[in-house]
Design a protein around this motif. Sequence first.
Motif, mmCIF file in Angstrom:
data_model
loop_
_atom_site.group_PDB
_atom_site.id
_atom_site.type_symbol
_atom_site.label_atom_id
_atom_site.label_comp_id
_atom_site.label_asym_id
_atom_site.label_seq_id
_atom_site.Cartn_x
_atom_site.Cartn_y
_atom_site.Cartn_z
ATOM 1 N N GLU A 96 0.823 -1.208 0.000
ATOM 2 C CA GLU A 96 0.000 0.000 0.000
ATOM 3 C C GLU A 96 0.858 1.260 0.000
ATOM 4 O O GLU A 96 0.527 2.250 0.653
ATOM 5 N N GLY A 97 1.997 1.199 -0.680
ATOM 6 C CA GLY A 97 2.874 2.357 -0.791
ATOM 7 C C GLY A 97 3.773 2.591 0.415
ATOM 8 O O GLY A 97 4.587 3.505 0.413
ATOM 9 N N VAL A 98 3.641 1.763 1.438
ATOM 10 C CA VAL A 98 4.452 1.892 2.651
ATOM 11 C C VAL A 98 5.670 0.988 2.508
ATOM 12 O O VAL A 98 5.521 -0.235 2.381
ATOM 13 N N PRO A 99 6.882 1.530 2.521
ATOM 14 C CA PRO A 99 8.080 0.695 2.405
ATOM 15 C C PRO A 99 8.175 -0.307 3.557
ATOM 16 O O PRO A 99 7.837 0.016 4.702
ATOM 17 N N VAL A 100 8.597 -1.542 3.246
ATOM 18 C CA VAL A 100 8.753 -2.589 4.260
ATOM 19 C C VAL A 100 10.130 -3.222 4.140
ATOM 20 O O VAL A 100 10.673 -3.348 3.046
ATOM 21 N N GLU A 101 10.685 -3.587 5.275
ATOM 22 C CA GLU A 101 11.974 -4.275 5.299
ATOM 23 C C GLU A 101 11.888 -5.616 6.009
ATOM 24 O O GLU A 101 12.713 -6.481 5.783
ATOM 25 N N THR A 102 10.889 -5.765 6.887
ATOM 26 C CA THR A 102 10.744 -7.009 7.657
ATOM 27 C C THR A 102 9.302 -7.497 7.573
ATOM 28 O O THR A 102 8.396 -6.738 7.194
#
Length: 142
Positions: A96-102
Motif C-alpha cells: 500500500e505504498g508503505v516501504p517494508v523491510e521485515t
Amino acid sequence: VIGINTMKMSSYYSTASVEGLGFAIPISTAKPIIDELILQGYVSGRPAIGISGRKLPEAVQAYYRLPDGIYVEAVDPASDAFQKGIQAGDTITAIEGVPVETMDDLNVVKNQFQAGETVNLTIYRSGELYSVDVVLVDAASL
C-alpha cells in the motif's frame, strides 16, 4: 482481565534461576477468540498474503544488488499471490505504498485489512519494480 502466566528459566553454569513473568489482557479481547476456538477449533478472518519471507542480511542484498524488502521464500499455491505470479526469489519492497523491510513491517499494514480485501504490493524482480494487487486470504484456509 485474564492473566496469562509464563515462566522463563535460565541456567548459568550449574545454578538455575527462574524469572516469573505475568501478562494480562482484557476479556473483551480474549472472549471472541476463545469462543471461536471452542466453536470452530481455529480463529478465522485473519488476513494473509500467502507468502513466507524474511529480511536478507545486508551483505547478501549488496552482493546480489537487491533493494531493502522482504525476500519471498515461498508462495502458497492456494493464495491469490500465487495466482498473480508472485514467486520465490521476489522481493516485496512496499505494501500500500508503505516501504517494508521485515515481516513485522508488512504485518503492521496488512493487519489493518481483512481477509477478502485487496492490497497493493510493490515487487522487485530481475531489476524491475512491479505493482501487484493481491486479495488477502483467510490465514486459517492456508
